[in-house]
Design a protein around this motif. Structure first.
Motif, PDB file in Angstrom:
ATOM      1  N   ILE A 227       0.933  -1.256  -0.257  1.00  0.00           N
ATOM      2  CA  ILE A 227       0.545  -0.182  -0.413  1.00  0.00           C
ATOM      3  C   ILE A 227       0.901   1.414  -0.128  1.00  0.00           C
ATOM      4  CG2 ILE A 227      -1.942   1.352   1.170  1.00  0.00           C
ATOM      5  CD1 ILE A 227      -2.658  -1.939   2.166  1.00  0.00           C
ATOM      6  N   ALA A 228       1.874   1.417   0.898  1.00  0.00           N
ATOM      7  CA  ALA A 228       2.703   2.882   0.894  1.00  0.00           C
ATOM      8  C   ALA A 228       3.548   2.400  -0.189  1.00  0.00           C
ATOM      9  CB  ALA A 228       3.979   2.670   2.271  1.00  0.00           C
ATOM     10  N   ALA A 229       3.997   1.806  -1.123  1.00  0.00           N
ATOM     11  CA  ALA A 229       5.192   1.970  -2.304  1.00  0.00           C
ATOM     12  C   ALA A 229       4.638   2.351  -3.209  1.00  0.00           C
ATOM     13  CB  ALA A 229       4.813   0.687  -2.941  1.00  0.00           C
TER      14      ALA A 229
ATOM     15  N   LEU B 226      -0.617  20.733  -3.768  1.00  0.00           N
ATOM     16  CA  LEU B 226      -2.099  19.846  -3.113  1.00  0.00           C
ATOM     17  C   LEU B 226      -1.921  18.729  -4.848  1.00  0.00           C
ATOM     18  CD1 LEU B 226      -3.800  23.011  -2.142  1.00  0.00           C
ATOM     19  CD2 LEU B 226      -3.141  20.745  -1.084  1.00  0.00           C
ATOM     20  N   ARG B 227      -2.615  19.263  -5.955  1.00  0.00           N
ATOM     21  CA  ARG B 227      -2.665  17.815  -6.997  1.00  0.00           C
ATOM     22  C   ARG B 227      -2.186  16.305  -6.853  1.00  0.00           C
ATOM     23  NH1 ARG B 227      -2.096  20.934 -12.346  1.00  0.00           N
ATOM     24  NH2 ARG B 227      -3.609  22.227 -12.366  1.00  0.00           N
ATOM     25  N   ARG B 228      -1.357  16.443  -6.546  1.00  0.00           N
ATOM     26  CA  ARG B 228       0.286  15.275  -5.807  1.00  0.00           C
ATOM     27  C   ARG B 228      -0.036  14.620  -4.745  1.00  0.00           C
ATOM     28  NH1 ARG B 228       6.151  16.517  -9.163  1.00  0.00           N
ATOM     29  NH2 ARG B 228       5.261  17.154 -11.076  1.00  0.00           N
ATOM     30  N   TYR B 229       0.300  15.533  -4.016  1.00  0.00           N
ATOM     31  CA  TYR B 229      -0.536  14.980  -2.179  1.00  0.00           C
ATOM     32  C   TYR B 229      -1.856  14.070  -2.879  1.00  0.00           C
ATOM     33  CZ  TYR B 229      -2.599  15.090   2.142  1.00  0.00           C
ATOM     34  OH  TYR B 229      -3.651  15.117   2.937  1.00  0.00           O
ATOM     35  N   HIS B 230      -2.556  14.704  -3.133  1.00  0.00           N
ATOM     36  CA  HIS B 230      -4.302  14.044  -3.064  1.00  0.00           C
ATOM     37  C   HIS B 230      -3.896  12.537  -4.318  1.00  0.00           C
ATOM     38  CE1 HIS B 230      -6.725  16.295  -1.365  1.00  0.00           C
ATOM     39  NE2 HIS B 230      -6.448  17.412  -1.582  1.00  0.00           N
ATOM     40  N   ALA B 231      -3.042  12.584  -5.408  1.00  0.00           N
ATOM     41  CA  ALA B 231      -2.942  11.674  -6.322  1.00  0.00           C
ATOM     42  C   ALA B 231      -2.004  10.587  -5.597  1.00  0.00           C
ATOM     43  CB  ALA B 231      -1.777  11.802  -7.146  1.00  0.00           C
ATOM     44  N   ASP B 232      -1.264  10.921  -4.513  1.00  0.00           N
ATOM     45  CA  ASP B 232      -1.037   9.344  -3.706  1.00  0.00           C
ATOM     46  C   ASP B 232      -1.846   9.045  -2.502  1.00  0.00           C
ATOM     47  OD1 ASP B 232       1.606  10.255  -4.848  1.00  0.00           O
ATOM     48  OD2 ASP B 232       2.665  10.653  -3.224  1.00  0.00           O
ATOM     49  N   LEU B 233      -3.058   9.814  -2.100  1.00  0.00           N
ATOM     50  CA  LEU B 233      -3.557   9.771  -1.017  1.00  0.00           C
ATOM     51  C   LEU B 233      -4.258   8.720  -1.776  1.00  0.00           C
ATOM     52  CD1 LEU B 233      -4.244  12.665   1.558  1.00  0.00           C
ATOM     53  CD2 LEU B 233      -3.585  10.612   1.413  1.00  0.00           C
ATOM     54  N   ASP B 234      -5.241   8.352  -2.731  1.00  0.00           N
ATOM     55  CA  ASP B 234      -5.184   7.995  -4.255  1.00  0.00           C
ATOM     56  C   ASP B 234      -5.164   6.861  -4.375  1.00  0.00           C
ATOM     57  OD1 ASP B 234      -7.778  10.149  -3.909  1.00  0.00           O
ATOM     58  OD2 ASP B 234      -6.967  10.723  -5.758  1.00  0.00           O
TER      59      ASP B 234
ATOM     60  N   ARG C 259     -11.650  16.773   0.222  1.00  0.00           N
ATOM     61  CA  ARG C 259     -11.461  15.563   1.715  1.00  0.00           C
ATOM     62  C   ARG C 259     -10.829  14.747   0.566  1.00  0.00           C
ATOM     63  NH1 ARG C 259     -13.502  14.520   6.645  1.00  0.00           N
ATOM     64  NH2 ARG C 259     -14.872  13.376   6.308  1.00  0.00           N
ATOM     65  N   PRO C 260      -9.734  13.480   1.416  1.00  0.00           N
ATOM     66  CA  PRO C 260      -9.336  12.685   0.732  1.00  0.00           C
ATOM     67  C   PRO C 260     -10.489  11.559   0.906  1.00  0.00           C
ATOM     68  CG  PRO C 260      -9.060  12.723   3.255  1.00  0.00           C
ATOM     69  CD  PRO C 260     -10.153  14.006   2.676  1.00  0.00           C
ATOM     70  N   THR C 261     -11.338  11.495   0.017  1.00  0.00           N
ATOM     71  CA  THR C 261     -12.839  10.230   0.130  1.00  0.00           C
ATOM     72  C   THR C 261     -12.341   8.770  -0.047  1.00  0.00           C
ATOM     73  OG1 THR C 261     -13.706  11.494  -2.504  1.00  0.00           O
ATOM     74  CG2 THR C 261     -14.577  12.070  -0.569  1.00  0.00           C
ATOM     75  N   ALA C 262     -11.383   9.180  -1.154  1.00  0.00           N
ATOM     76  CA  ALA C 262     -11.400   7.822  -1.326  1.00  0.00           C
ATOM     77  C   ALA C 262     -10.139   7.430  -0.309  1.00  0.00           C
ATOM     78  CB  ALA C 262     -10.227   7.358  -3.017  1.00  0.00           C
ATOM     79  N   VAL C 263      -9.347   7.478  -0.133  1.00  0.00           N
ATOM     80  CA  VAL C 263      -8.754   6.883   1.930  1.00  0.00           C
ATOM     81  C   VAL C 263      -9.492   6.254   2.394  1.00  0.00           C
ATOM     82  CG1 VAL C 263      -7.652   7.290   3.751  1.00  0.00           C
ATOM     83  CG2 VAL C 263      -6.993   7.767   0.951  1.00  0.00           C
TER      84      VAL C 263
ATOM     85  N   GLN D 270      -6.655   3.071  -3.670  1.00  0.00           N
ATOM     86  CA  GLN D 270      -6.308   2.247  -4.820  1.00  0.00           C
ATOM     87  C   GLN D 270      -6.111   0.909  -4.509  1.00  0.00           C
ATOM     88  OE1 GLN D 270      -9.364   2.085  -7.422  1.00  0.00           O
ATOM     89  NE2 GLN D 270      -8.035   0.181  -6.928  1.00  0.00           N
ATOM     90  N   ARG D 271      -4.735   0.995  -3.592  1.00  0.00           N
ATOM     91  CA  ARG D 271      -3.968  -0.217  -3.758  1.00  0.00           C
ATOM     92  C   ARG D 271      -4.748  -1.039  -2.313  1.00  0.00           C
ATOM     93  NH1 ARG D 271       2.082   2.241  -4.278  1.00  0.00           N
ATOM     94  NH2 ARG D 271       2.019   2.309  -6.285  1.00  0.00           N
ATOM     95  N   ALA D 272      -5.285  -0.128  -1.376  1.00  0.00           N
ATOM     96  CA  ALA D 272      -5.998  -0.088   0.057  1.00  0.00           C
ATOM     97  C   ALA D 272      -6.994  -2.042  -0.578  1.00  0.00           C
ATOM     98  CB  ALA D 272      -5.888   0.356   1.431  1.00  0.00           C
ATOM     99  N   GLN D 273      -7.933  -0.895  -1.492  1.00  0.00           N
ATOM    100  CA  GLN D 273      -9.062  -1.666  -1.744  1.00  0.00           C
ATOM    101  C   GLN D 273      -8.847  -2.484  -2.962  1.00  0.00           C
ATOM    102  OE1 GLN D 273     -12.215  -1.245  -1.485  1.00  0.00           O
ATOM    103  NE2 GLN D 273     -12.561   1.296  -1.381  1.00  0.00           N
ATOM    104  N   ASP D 274      -7.582  -3.296  -3.279  1.00  0.00           N
ATOM    105  CA  ASP D 274      -6.759  -4.175  -4.574  1.00  0.00           C
ATOM    106  C   ASP D 274      -6.651  -5.342  -3.163  1.00  0.00           C
ATOM    107  OD1 ASP D 274      -7.417  -2.927  -6.477  1.00  0.00           O
ATOM    108  OD2 ASP D 274      -5.025  -2.027  -6.883  1.00  0.00           O
ATOM    109  N   ARG D 275      -5.845  -4.450  -1.915  1.00  0.00           N
ATOM    110  CA  ARG D 275      -5.657  -6.464  -1.443  1.00  0.00           C
ATOM    111  C   ARG D 275      -6.953  -6.520  -0.428  1.00  0.00           C
ATOM    112  NH1 ARG D 275      -0.636  -6.620   1.857  1.00  0.00           N
ATOM    113  NH2 ARG D 275       0.774  -6.030   0.281  1.00  0.00           N
ATOM    114  N   LEU D 276      -7.944  -5.913  -0.161  1.00  0.00           N
ATOM    115  CA  LEU D 276      -9.242  -6.470  -0.004  1.00  0.00           C
ATOM    116  C   LEU D 276      -9.446  -7.452  -0.456  1.00  0.00           C
ATOM    117  CD1 LEU D 276     -11.074  -2.908   1.678  1.00  0.00           C
ATOM    118  CD2 LEU D 276     -10.406  -5.022   3.016  1.00  0.00           C
TER     119      LEU D 276
END
Length: 425
Positions: free
Chosen positions: A6-8, A69-77, A138-142, A81-87
């Protein structure tokens, strides 16, 4: 195929070696250490280029902030996504480890994007709509990824059935993002802090379960509530200087300290600029007066609670009652502090809350609680534990506004003290 960690690549997805990325990385580093007062000239000097060359890549400082800010939100997204993939893949690890993995990735993202994180804590005035929108985002995806992770933990029997999972997910995510603040992280690693914060929020600190009725009757809670009630009994300002301070507090909270002029305050108060200067002196003196009064109110509450004839756990609970009501009652002061945090270097003395003193008080209280076996937690140090307990002792403002002070206090008790896990027996 096993999904990626997830943190890669957090913070490194844009390491393309271009001059544009170099400027962004330099700006982020300067803002993270010196605050948003950092100028384009300072960024250009740190990059070893002339300001004119910098304008070739970015038309303004605000354009740099937008990209950060764009890059911050892109990294959070990406984390989400990786967390959802793991689920979607079989996972034999304990639920706690899975929650910590996501929490740690969020914390690492906050640290990697400290400059953007500072901007996200307070929406400052701007003529650039995109910057305002990104600051509000808001970081809705996370949040959704954390919610799904908690649901999986509940299905496995780890979390109690009565826990409000959306509120818990929001609380954990916001707490992990605060790891990006230097004053909270101090010398700890994001992984260490994420693990400890999740341990506190999920399993609680107290070695025995305290009921709400028991905590409400404690001498510490009564001391806290007496101070809270005194705030509501304060009379309206009846002299011009006090009225100017009240108006300035609202203007600082609405516009941000840096963007508010004495002329703005005078206009809002219906007075001449010269009269305001005569009444309150400089804008800096006015800020000091407002925040000192705010700090004294909270400080009195902490002092009375800590002096009460109560157990350490009861005192921790009562301090949260002080904090929750302070946030509810003094929203302008909190917005002033958030605006101040955006502008100031991380190690600048806090104008209102006297963090160093509160930290010392918390370390003493926790040491007492551990000695008396009232709390039990695996922490790398008392220093880190104290900083983490201070963080979780404040409820996020959006949750407070949604559920109110009483329900917020119960939520803090359920997490910080009692824990939200399903206990055998």
């Amino acid at each position: 195929m096993r999904p990626r960690a997830i943190a890669a690549d957090i913070g490194h997805a844009y390491d393309d070696g271009t001059r544009r990325t170099e400027i962004l990385q330099t700006a982020a580093s300067l803002i993270a250490t010196s605050g948003l007062r950092t100028s384009l000239q300072e960024i250009a000097d740190a990059c070893g280029i002339l300001p004119g060359s910098l304008y070739h890549h970015f038309e303004s400082k605000e354009a740099i902030l937008v990209e950060l800010l764009r890059r911050y939100h892109a990294d959070l997204d990406q984390v989400a996504q990786r967390a959802q993939d793991r689920l979607n893949h079989p996972d034999s690890r304990p639920p706690f480890d899975r929650i910590v993995e996501l929490g740690s990735a969020i914390a690492q993202c906050a640290v990697a994007h400290r400059a953007a994180l500072q901007m996200s804590f307070y929406e400052g005035p701007s003529s650039k709509p995109e910057l305002v929108e990104l600051t509000r985002q808001r970081p809705t995806a996370v949040l959704d990824a954390m919610l799904q992770t908690l649901r999986a933990a509940r299905w496995s029997g780890y979390l109690r059935a009565d826990v409000d999972l959306p509120i818990l997910a929001d609380r954990i995510c916001q707490t992990m993002l605060q790891v990006g603040l230097d004053v909270i992280r101090h010398k700890g690693s994001p992984d260490q802090l994420a693990t400890l914060l999740c341990r506190i929020l999920l399993e609680g600190l107290a070695t025995r379960q305290h009921t709400d009725a028991e905590l409400d009757r404690s001498a510490a809670f009564r001391a806290a509530d007496e101070v809270v009630r005194s705030w509501s009994q304060e009379s309206e300002p009846d002299d011009k200087a006090a009225r100017v301070r009240a108006v300035a507090r609202a203007e600082f909270g609405r516009r941000g300290y840096e963007n508010t002029t004495v002329r703005d305050i005078a206009s809002a108060a219906g007075l001449g600029t010269g009269t305001v200067y005569w009444l309150i002196g400089s804008k800096e003196e006015l800020l000091t007066s407002i925040m000192q009064s705010f700090g004294e109110k909270i400080g009195l509450g902490w002092t009375n609670v800590l002096r009460s004839d109560a157990s350490a756990v009861e005192k921790l609970d009562a301090l949260s009652w002080i904090n929750t009501n302070a946030l509810d009652r003094f929203g302008d002061e909190f917005r002033i502090q958030l605006a101040w945090m955006r502008q100031s270097p991380p190690d600048t003395p806090n104008p209102g809350w006297l963090f160093t003193k509160r930290l010392r008080q918390m370390k003493t209280l926790l040491a007492e609680a551990i000695r008396s076996n009232e709390i039990e937690v695996d922490s790398p140090s008392n220093e880190m534990l104290a900083r983490c307990v201070i963080v979780v002792g404040w409820i996020p403002e959006n949750i407070l506004r949604d559920i109110g002070t009483h329900a917020s206090q119960i939520h803090v008790r359920d997490t910080v003290l009692r824990g939200v896990i399903e206990r055998a027996g």
